[in-house]
Scaffold this motif. Structure first.
Motif, PDB file in Angstrom:
ATOM      1  N   PHE A   1       0.856  -1.185   0.000  1.00  0.00           N
ATOM      2  CA  PHE A   1       0.000   0.000   0.000  1.00  0.00           C
ATOM      3  C   PHE A   1       0.891   1.234   0.000  1.00  0.00           C
ATOM      4  O   PHE A   1       1.696   1.411   0.907  1.00  0.00           O
ATOM      5  CB  PHE A   1      -0.897   0.036   1.237  1.00  0.00           C
ATOM      6  N   THR A   2       0.737   2.085  -1.003  1.00  0.00           N
ATOM      7  CA  THR A   2       1.459   3.346  -1.032  1.00  0.00           C
ATOM      8  C   THR A   2       0.580   4.463  -0.497  1.00  0.00           C
ATOM      9  O   THR A   2       1.048   5.557  -0.221  1.00  0.00           O
ATOM     10  CB  THR A   2       1.913   3.687  -2.461  1.00  0.00           C
ATOM     11  N   GLU A   3      -0.709   4.153  -0.366  1.00  0.00           N
ATOM     12  CA  GLU A   3      -1.686   5.067   0.222  1.00  0.00           C
ATOM     13  C   GLU A   3      -2.782   4.230   0.864  1.00  0.00           C
ATOM     14  O   GLU A   3      -2.863   3.021   0.642  1.00  0.00           O
ATOM     15  CB  GLU A   3      -2.272   6.010  -0.839  1.00  0.00           C
ATOM     16  N   ASN A   4      -3.625   4.859   1.642  1.00  0.00           N
ATOM     17  CA  ASN A   4      -4.706   4.140   2.310  1.00  0.00           C
ATOM     18  C   ASN A   4      -5.635   3.519   1.272  1.00  0.00           C
ATOM     19  O   ASN A   4      -5.852   4.085   0.197  1.00  0.00           O
ATOM     20  CB  ASN A   4      -5.488   5.083   3.225  1.00  0.00           C
ATOM     21  N   GLY A   5      -6.179   2.363   1.601  1.00  0.00           N
ATOM     22  CA  GLY A   5      -7.101   1.706   0.684  1.00  0.00           C
ATOM     23  C   GLY A   5      -7.310   0.257   1.063  1.00  0.00           C
ATOM     24  O   GLY A   5      -6.966  -0.186   2.160  1.00  0.00           O
ATOM     25  N   GLU A   6      -7.896  -0.507   0.122  1.00  0.00           N
ATOM     26  CA  GLU A   6      -8.195  -1.918   0.327  1.00  0.00           C
ATOM     27  C   GLU A   6      -7.691  -2.726  -0.857  1.00  0.00           C
ATOM     28  O   GLU A   6      -7.616  -2.221  -1.979  1.00  0.00           O
ATOM     29  CB  GLU A   6      -9.709  -2.138   0.448  1.00  0.00           C
ATOM     30  N   PHE A   7      -7.358  -3.989  -0.594  1.00  0.00           N
ATOM     31  CA  PHE A   7      -6.990  -4.925  -1.644  1.00  0.00           C
ATOM     32  C   PHE A   7      -7.514  -6.296  -1.251  1.00  0.00           C
ATOM     33  O   PHE A   7      -7.312  -6.744  -0.123  1.00  0.00           O
ATOM     34  CB  PHE A   7      -5.473  -4.987  -1.857  1.00  0.00           C
ATOM     35  N   GLU A   8      -8.169  -6.984  -2.196  1.00  0.00           N
ATOM     36  CA  GLU A   8      -8.706  -8.318  -1.922  1.00  0.00           C
ATOM     37  C   GLU A   8      -7.811  -9.384  -2.542  1.00  0.00           C
ATOM     38  O   GLU A   8      -7.574  -9.383  -3.748  1.00  0.00           O
ATOM     39  CB  GLU A   8     -10.119  -8.463  -2.480  1.00  0.00           C
ATOM     40  N   PHE A   9      -7.291 -10.278  -1.695  1.00  0.00           N
ATOM     41  CA  PHE A   9      -6.564 -11.449  -2.161  1.00  0.00           C
ATOM     42  C   PHE A   9      -7.587 -12.525  -2.497  1.00  0.00           C
ATOM     43  O   PHE A   9      -8.517 -12.774  -1.720  1.00  0.00           O
ATOM     44  CB  PHE A   9      -5.634 -11.992  -1.067  1.00  0.00           C
ATOM     45  N   ILE A  10      -7.409 -13.187  -3.629  1.00  0.00           N
ATOM     46  CA  ILE A  10      -8.256 -14.312  -4.031  1.00  0.00           C
ATOM     47  C   ILE A  10      -7.333 -15.517  -4.176  1.00  0.00           C
ATOM     48  O   ILE A  10      -6.284 -15.430  -4.813  1.00  0.00           O
ATOM     49  CB  ILE A  10      -8.998 -14.021  -5.347  1.00  0.00           C
ATOM     50  N   PHE A  11      -7.728 -16.657  -3.610  1.00  0.00           N
ATOM     51  CA  PHE A  11      -6.857 -17.821  -3.589  1.00  0.00           C
ATOM     52  C   PHE A  11      -7.676 -19.106  -3.584  1.00  0.00           C
ATOM     53  O   PHE A  11      -8.871 -19.094  -3.268  1.00  0.00           O
ATOM     54  CB  PHE A  11      -5.919 -17.767  -2.375  1.00  0.00           C
ATOM     55  N   VAL A  12      -7.040 -20.211  -3.970  1.00  0.00           N
ATOM     56  CA  VAL A  12      -7.683 -21.531  -3.965  1.00  0.00           C
ATOM     57  C   VAL A  12      -6.766 -22.528  -3.273  1.00  0.00           C
ATOM     58  O   VAL A  12      -5.551 -22.370  -3.263  1.00  0.00           O
ATOM     59  CB  VAL A  12      -8.023 -22.024  -5.390  1.00  0.00           C
ATOM     60  N   ASP A  13      -7.395 -23.568  -2.707  1.00  0.00           N
ATOM     61  CA  ASP A  13      -6.604 -24.652  -2.131  1.00  0.00           C
ATOM     62  C   ASP A  13      -6.403 -25.741  -3.186  1.00  0.00           C
ATOM     63  O   ASP A  13      -6.837 -25.604  -4.331  1.00  0.00           O
ATOM     64  CB  ASP A  13      -7.243 -25.191  -0.846  1.00  0.00           C
ATOM     65  N   LYS A  14      -5.738 -26.831  -2.810  1.00  0.00           N
ATOM     66  CA  LYS A  14      -5.431 -27.903  -3.757  1.00  0.00           C
ATOM     67  C   LYS A  14      -6.678 -28.520  -4.375  1.00  0.00           C
ATOM     68  O   LYS A  14      -6.635 -28.988  -5.498  1.00  0.00           O
ATOM     69  CB  LYS A  14      -4.615 -29.002  -3.070  1.00  0.00           C
ATOM     70  N   ALA A  15      -7.777 -28.517  -3.647  1.00  0.00           N
ATOM     71  CA  ALA A  15      -9.010 -29.104  -4.159  1.00  0.00           C
ATOM     72  C   ALA A  15      -9.780 -28.142  -5.056  1.00  0.00           C
ATOM     73  O   ALA A  15     -10.722 -28.539  -5.733  1.00  0.00           O
ATOM     74  CB  ALA A  15      -9.900 -29.550  -2.986  1.00  0.00           C
TER      75      ALA A  15
END
Length: 168
Positions: A116-130
């Protein structure tokens, strides 16, 4: 005289982590009769567990074999965010994703950190092995890179031969 049950084996249609049902099929080199499971040679696991096939050969010799499945995974992985700085700062803040199991990040070019270089939000999206998807949002609201604005006040503002005091 044959008093020994034939030896059977189990095969599975899926043998790695999955979100799908898994079908276990009993197999034998000789003809057998399945005594349980409505006479069916296949058993469908809708969740992890065990199922015992009971079978006989033509002579009535009974055998048993257990199918076991522990790779059905229908739960999304759980992620949490750790920050390198957690107090008001004038610097960039790095958010790092941590998960309760092995994951693959499907956005952010696969990286587990976001700066973050400034205030804000970021959503990580991820999957497991299944293939179960998880999401977690990093939110930063403690970056302050603006210089403070100051005002200088003088005790004398006209031309003078006296000392002038300035206050900020």
């Amino acid at each position: 005289i044959d008093k020994e049950a034939p030896e059977a084996t189990i095969s599975y249609d899926i043998t790695e982590d999955t979100t799908k049902n898994v079908v276990a099929t009993i197999e034998c080199d000789e003809e057998i009769i399945i005594v349980n499971n409505n006479g069916e040679e296949a058993y469908t696991f809708t969740e992890n567990g065990e199922f015992e096939f009971i079978y006989t050969d033509k002579l009535g010799n009974e055998g048993r074999i257990t199918a076991k499945v522990d790779w059905i995974d229908r739960e999304a992985p759980i992620g949490k965010i750790k920050y390198d700085i957690t107090e008001i700062t004038g610097n960039d803040v790095v958010a790092t994703l941590e998960a309760n199991e092995d994951i693959i990040i499907t956005n952010n070019d696969g990286k587990g950190t976001y700066t973050f270089t400034e205030n804000g939000e970021f959503e990580f999206i991820f999957v497991d092995k299944a293939g179960n998807e998880g999401r977690v949002t990093a939110k930063v609201d403690w970056i302050d890179k603006e210089l403070p604005k100051i005002t200088v006040i003088y005790d004398i503002e006209d031309i003078t031969n006296k000392d002038v005091t300035a206050k900020i």
